[in-house]
Design an enzyme around this catalytic site. Structure first.
Site, short mmCIF file in Angstrom:
data_model
loop_
_atom_site.label_atom_id
_atom_site.label_comp_id
_atom_site.label_asym_id
_atom_site.label_seq_id
_atom_site.Cartn_x
_atom_site.Cartn_y
_atom_site.Cartn_z
N GLU A 267 0.85 -1.19 0.00
CA GLU A 267 0.00 0.00 0.00
C GLU A 267 0.88 1.24 0.00
O GLU A 267 1.74 1.40 0.88
CB GLU A 267 -0.91 0.04 1.24
CG GLU A 267 -2.13 -0.83 1.13
CD GLU A 267 -3.11 -0.58 2.27
OE1 GLU A 267 -2.83 0.28 3.14
OE2 GLU A 267 -4.15 -1.25 2.30
N ASP B 25 -6.35 9.49 9.41
CA ASP B 25 -5.04 9.05 9.88
C ASP B 25 -4.68 9.67 11.22
O ASP B 25 -4.99 10.83 11.50
CB ASP B 25 -3.97 9.40 8.85
CG ASP B 25 -4.13 8.62 7.57
OD1 ASP B 25 -4.25 7.38 7.66
OD2 ASP B 25 -4.17 9.23 6.49
N TYR C 263 -11.13 -3.73 2.90
CA TYR C 263 -10.25 -3.32 3.98
C TYR C 263 -11.12 -3.06 5.21
O TYR C 263 -11.87 -2.09 5.25
CB TYR C 263 -9.49 -2.06 3.57
CG TYR C 263 -8.39 -1.61 4.52
CD1 TYR C 263 -8.64 -1.40 5.88
CD2 TYR C 263 -7.12 -1.34 4.05
CE1 TYR C 263 -7.65 -0.96 6.74
CE2 TYR C 263 -6.10 -0.90 4.90
CZ TYR C 263 -6.38 -0.72 6.24
OH TYR C 263 -5.40 -0.28 7.09
#
Length: 270
Positions: A49, A60, A174
């Site tokens: 990734e 994040d 994911y």
């Protein structure tokens, strides 16, 4: 069959589970990123990734935010990440997935992106903030160019939305291990296992679990119920620690090798 689908098929045939490392492209610079990725592929990474630097990475935590800021300070743009992918593809067959927010992709142009990404050997693009009709449109553009749209699912995703997300996704899903932002955690969440169970009820796509996976024990735990484990913040933090010491790729290789000795000792055909 795409490289991503082929890799998961190989893993299933071998009775193994996948290892997916994440690095921010261009941190601390593009040449070092290139060497880090090749080191990860050599260790046996099943999919790589590459994070696209973005100025407002809301999903994040501080570790990956800081790495994105370092890359942006170096002037790294989406064009550079695509070129980096092309260079990686010349040396490795490991599947490459871009990890990005929508804004940089829209600025680049989705049709142009799909064309250029496919031509550079990129296999899929994970878009963190694409939902519903938007994801369907993006997925159609990507599929027409042979790219997989990788989608995020979370413990808070309803069963109805989970089915819609899975219908638009390709490659793998994911699964976010818990609500919140990325970042290493001392333990994994039981919600992740339940999320994987729910996903399997609506799709045959492989499911990878990430966000907070940072130790060998956590990876082994994820491998008990999911198809792959994603390790991001722990690797990015090691890159940050290594920058002032030099030999960043070698230090990252040693760190990941200690984290995944079983992978490191098998050799690689990537």
């Amino acid at each position: 069959m795409s490289r991503i689908a082929s890799r998961f098929e190989e893993l299933r045939s071998a009775g193994r589970k996948g290892f997916i490392p994440f690095v921010s492209a261009g941190d601390p610079d593009l040449e070092t990123s290139f060497r880090i990725v090749l080191a990860l592929a050599d260790l046996g990474a099943d999919i790589i990734e590459l994070g696209v630097p973005f100025s407002d990475p809301m999903a994040d935590g501080p570790t990956i935010q800081a790495s994105s800021m370092r890359a942006l300070a170096n002037g790294v743009r989406l064009e550079d990440v695509i070129e980096l992918s092309r260079q990686i593809r010349e040396s490795s067959e490991a599947p490459i997935v871009l990890f990005s927010y929508l804004n940089p992709l829209y600025q680049y142009g989705l049709e142009r992106l799909a064309h250029d990404a496919a031509g550079s050997g990129i296999d899929g693009i994970l878009v963190t903030d694409a939902v519903d009709e938007e994801a369907a449109e993006i997925g159609a553009i990507f599929r027409s160019n042979g790219l997989d749209l990788i989608s995020l699912i979370a413990p808070t995703t309803s069963d109805e939305r989970l089915a819609k997300i899975a219908a638009n996704a390709n490659g793998f899903l994911y699964a976010v291990s818990r609500a919140g932002v990325t970042g290493a955690r001392s333990e994994t969440s039981s919600a992740a296992e339940e999320l994987v169970r729910r996903a399997r009820a609506v799709t045959d796509l492989p499911v990878a679990v990430g966000f907070g996976i940072s130790t060998s024990g956590q990876i082994e735990e994820v491998w008990e119920y999911a198809d792959a484990a994603v390790v991001g913040s722990a690797i990015v933090a090691e890159i940050e620690r290594a920058i002032p010491l030099g030999n960043v790729p070698e230090r990252v290789r040693a760190f990941v090798g200690s984290l995944l000795p079983a992978v490191a000792n098998t050799g690689t055909e990537n």
